[in-house]
Design a protein around this motif. Structure first.
Motif, PDB file in Angstrom:
ATOM      1  N   PHE A 176       0.829  -1.213   0.000  1.00 38.00           N
ATOM      2  CA  PHE A 176       0.000   0.000   0.000  1.00 38.00           C
ATOM      3  C   PHE A 176       0.867   1.268   0.000  1.00 38.00           C
ATOM      4  O   PHE A 176       0.524   2.269  -0.609  1.00 38.00           O
ATOM      5  CB  PHE A 176      -0.901  -0.032   1.236  1.00 38.00           C
ATOM      6  N   PRO A 197      -7.951   6.769   2.667  1.00 41.79           N
ATOM      7  CA  PRO A 197      -7.720   6.403   1.264  1.00 41.79           C
ATOM      8  C   PRO A 197      -7.743   4.877   1.093  1.00 41.79           C
ATOM      9  O   PRO A 197      -7.211   4.151   1.929  1.00 41.79           O
ATOM     10  CB  PRO A 197      -6.320   6.947   0.974  1.00 41.79           C
ATOM     11  N   GLU A 198      -8.353   4.435  -0.003  1.00 46.15           N
ATOM     12  CA  GLU A 198      -8.425   2.991  -0.261  1.00 46.15           C
ATOM     13  C   GLU A 198      -7.330   2.534  -1.214  1.00 46.15           C
ATOM     14  O   GLU A 198      -7.053   1.354  -1.327  1.00 46.15           O
ATOM     15  CB  GLU A 198      -9.784   2.647  -0.888  1.00 46.15           C
ATOM     16  N   HIS A 199      -6.749   3.507  -1.940  1.00 46.82           N
ATOM     17  CA  HIS A 199      -5.787   3.122  -2.968  1.00 46.82           C
ATOM     18  C   HIS A 199      -4.374   3.431  -2.499  1.00 46.82           C
ATOM     19  O   HIS A 199      -4.148   4.409  -1.779  1.00 46.82           O
ATOM     20  CB  HIS A 199      -6.095   3.859  -4.271  1.00 46.82           C
ATOM     21  N   PRO A 200      -3.403   2.602  -2.928  1.00 53.64           N
ATOM     22  CA  PRO A 200      -2.014   2.807  -2.496  1.00 53.64           C
ATOM     23  C   PRO A 200      -1.538   4.230  -2.760  1.00 53.64           C
ATOM     24  O   PRO A 200      -1.903   4.847  -3.761  1.00 53.64           O
ATOM     25  CB  PRO A 200      -1.240   1.806  -3.365  1.00 53.64           C
ATOM     26  N   SER A 201      -0.733   4.741  -1.825  1.00 53.86           N
ATOM     27  CA  SER A 201      -0.152   6.074  -2.013  1.00 53.86           C
ATOM     28  C   SER A 201       1.141   6.150  -1.192  1.00 53.86           C
ATOM     29  O   SER A 201       1.435   5.244  -0.413  1.00 53.86           O
ATOM     30  CB  SER A 201      -1.143   7.159  -1.568  1.00 53.86           C
TER      31      SER A 201
END
Ligand SMILES: Cc1cc2nc3c(=O)[nH]c(=O)nc-3n(C[C@H](O)[C@H](O)[C@H](O)COP(=O)(O)OP(=O)(O)OC[C@H]3O[C@@H](n4cnc5c(N)ncnc54)[C@H](O)[C@@H]3O)c2cc1C
Length: 435
Positions: A24, A294-298
């Motif tokens: 992630f 946040p649900e998406h990798p960053s």
């Protein structure tokens, strides 16, 4: 030690190697010599046996939300395929495999009117979150998730699989000291009887008023109310909830009568015009909406301070980045279950600064002054402690890790590390070196 023949492994040039190591956190990623994608506890045992027989360091990754340090050598054991969850309603417990995320446990437990002590994001891995303490949505009522561990299965540095219960020193060390003592293959945790909360989010433009009002409001609350506030400078892009605006986001989780919850939240609603207000009756399965993480990798870099009190909010204003303050206290101050090594139970608030949206390899030195300025301004009220779960890449060195424990507990952890992992095979983590 048993067989160490690996049936499935990935080397640097193999297709699938890059996908398997990516987690992630996009700021950095493990780049080991060898990846063992584990589907069973036996795969984990073989991976540890392979590493131990060659004296190679071992890293572990479930989701990659909490990457402390990127491994540049050795063996990475990935556990995401080990996502089994079994709930026993008769004992209100769940058995959770190493790669399961909170979402899986929340859904399985809800079928029986039960809930785990999960945190802000259901995408986070259960094992690491829990063994690092685990500050959840109901933290002030039920304490740390770590306090609900009943037993665990682990492969230690000698490649032995062990079932560990609260009578063992190893249990005390693993619950708080997590990956330093082995690769945990499954946890048994207690669940709590919660179906619905009165909870959600309130958003305001009046950041300073919101910070002051929320801080004052936290002074007289029942333990059934757990809350936090974030100051978020949203980027000026159409996908952002409030493009180009800096807003205060108050997060509410009250486990009690909705009418009482409404009454408790009234002073917050009076802060001013609300940009959004989602606070109401909420099934526990919908609690991701409280923090809206946040649900998406960053890529992200974060620092934090544990505080005895928060007499001034000025240090939290005008900060470059996201500021978050969580209300602690309540049941967090009293160990709830079997003794464990989670430290710093005396704090009343956790104040964090998060620099989000960073590219891989971002220059953290350029970000540090803004983070340090907040910590310096808060230092008169800081306990000096740190929370293991919030020590991310770039801020997870030995000194920060040491501060996650009471001094005597840290000494005991180093002695147990010497006993269980004298070669520090498990060092690519939030490391506690042997004495
Ligand atoms: C968006 C977001 C929200 C969060 N919210 C909360 C919150 O509300 N409360 C809270 O307390 N924390 C929270 N955290 C922090 C989170 O609990 C930690 O980062 C935790 O370590 C993540 O675990 P993971 O398995 O998802 O991550 P990973 O990066 O896969 O694991 C982190 C580390 O744990 C160790 N580890 C993982 N699996 C094992 C295993 N099976 N055996 C031994 N060691 C292992 C390894 O050292 C690994 O590097 C949040 C983090 C993020 C990014």
């Amino acid at each position: 030690m048993g067989s160490e023949i690996l049936t499935y492994m990935l080397f640097k040039n193999d297709s699938g190697y890059d996908d398997e190591r990516q987690g992630f956190q996009l700021l950095a990623a493990h780049r080991p010599d060898l990846i063992v994608p584990a589907a069973t506890a036996e795969d984990v045992r073989r991976g540890v046996a392979h590493a131990a027989s060659r004296n190679l360091p071992v890293a572990v990754q479930a989701t990659g939300h909490g990457l402390p340090v990127a491994a540049a050598e050795g063996v990475l054991i990935t556990t995401k395929r080990m996502d089994g969850v079994t709930v026993d309603p008769a004992t209100a417990t769940a058995r959770v495999e190493a790669g399961a995320r909170w979402q899986e446990v929340i859904v399985a437990a809800a079928r029986h009117g039960l809930a785990p002590l999960s945190g802000s994001s259901p995408g986070v891995g259960v094992v690491s979150y829990t063994l690092g303490g685990g500050l959840g949505l109901l933290a002030r009522q039920y304490g740390y998730a770590a306090d609900q561990v009943r037993a665990l299965d682990v492969v230690t540095a000698d490649a032995e699989p062990r079932h560990v219960t609260p009578d063992d020193d190893l249990f005390w060390a693993l619950v708080g000291g997590r990956g330093n003592f082995g690769v945990v293959t499954a946890l048994e945790i207690s669940l709590v009887p919660v179906r619905r909360l009165y909870g959600g989010a309130l958003y305001f433009d009046q950041v300073e008023t919101a910070l002051r009002t929320w801080r004052d409001w936290t002074h007289a609350l029942p333990d059934e109310m757990t809350s936090s506030i974030a100051v978020i400078p949203f980027p000026d892009v159409p996908q952002a909830p409030f493009p180009g605006r800096t807003v205060a986001h108050v997060r509410i989780a009250f486990n009690g009568d909705p009418e009482e919850g409404e009454e408790l939240v009234r002073p917050l609603r009076a802060i001013g015009p609300r940009l959004a207000d989602t606070v109401g009756e909420l099934p526990y399965t919908g609690t991701a909406a409280i923090h809206n993480d946040p649900e998406h990798p960053s890529g992200y870099f974060a620092t934090h301070s544990l505080l005895r009190a928060l007499p001034e909010v000025e240090p939290l204003l005008g900060v470059r980045g996201v500021v978050e303050v969580r209300h602690l206290g309540g049941a967090l101050t009293k160990p709830q279950g079997a003794p464990n090594s989670v430290g710093n139970r005396d704090a009343q608030y956790l104040a964090a600064v998060l620099s989000p949206g960073l590219p891989p390899g971002a220059d953290l030195a350029a970000l540090r002054p803004a983070h340090d300025a907040v910590a310096d301004a808060l230092s008169p009220w800081a306990t000096g402690g740190q929370v293991l779960n919030f020590l991310y890449a770039g801020n997870a060195g030995p000194e920060q890790v040491r501060r996650a424990y009471e001094p005597a507990d840290y000494d005991r952890l180093t002695r147990l590390k010497t006993e269980w992992d004298p070669a520090n095979l498990f060092r690519m983590n939030h490391n506690i070196p042997p004495a």
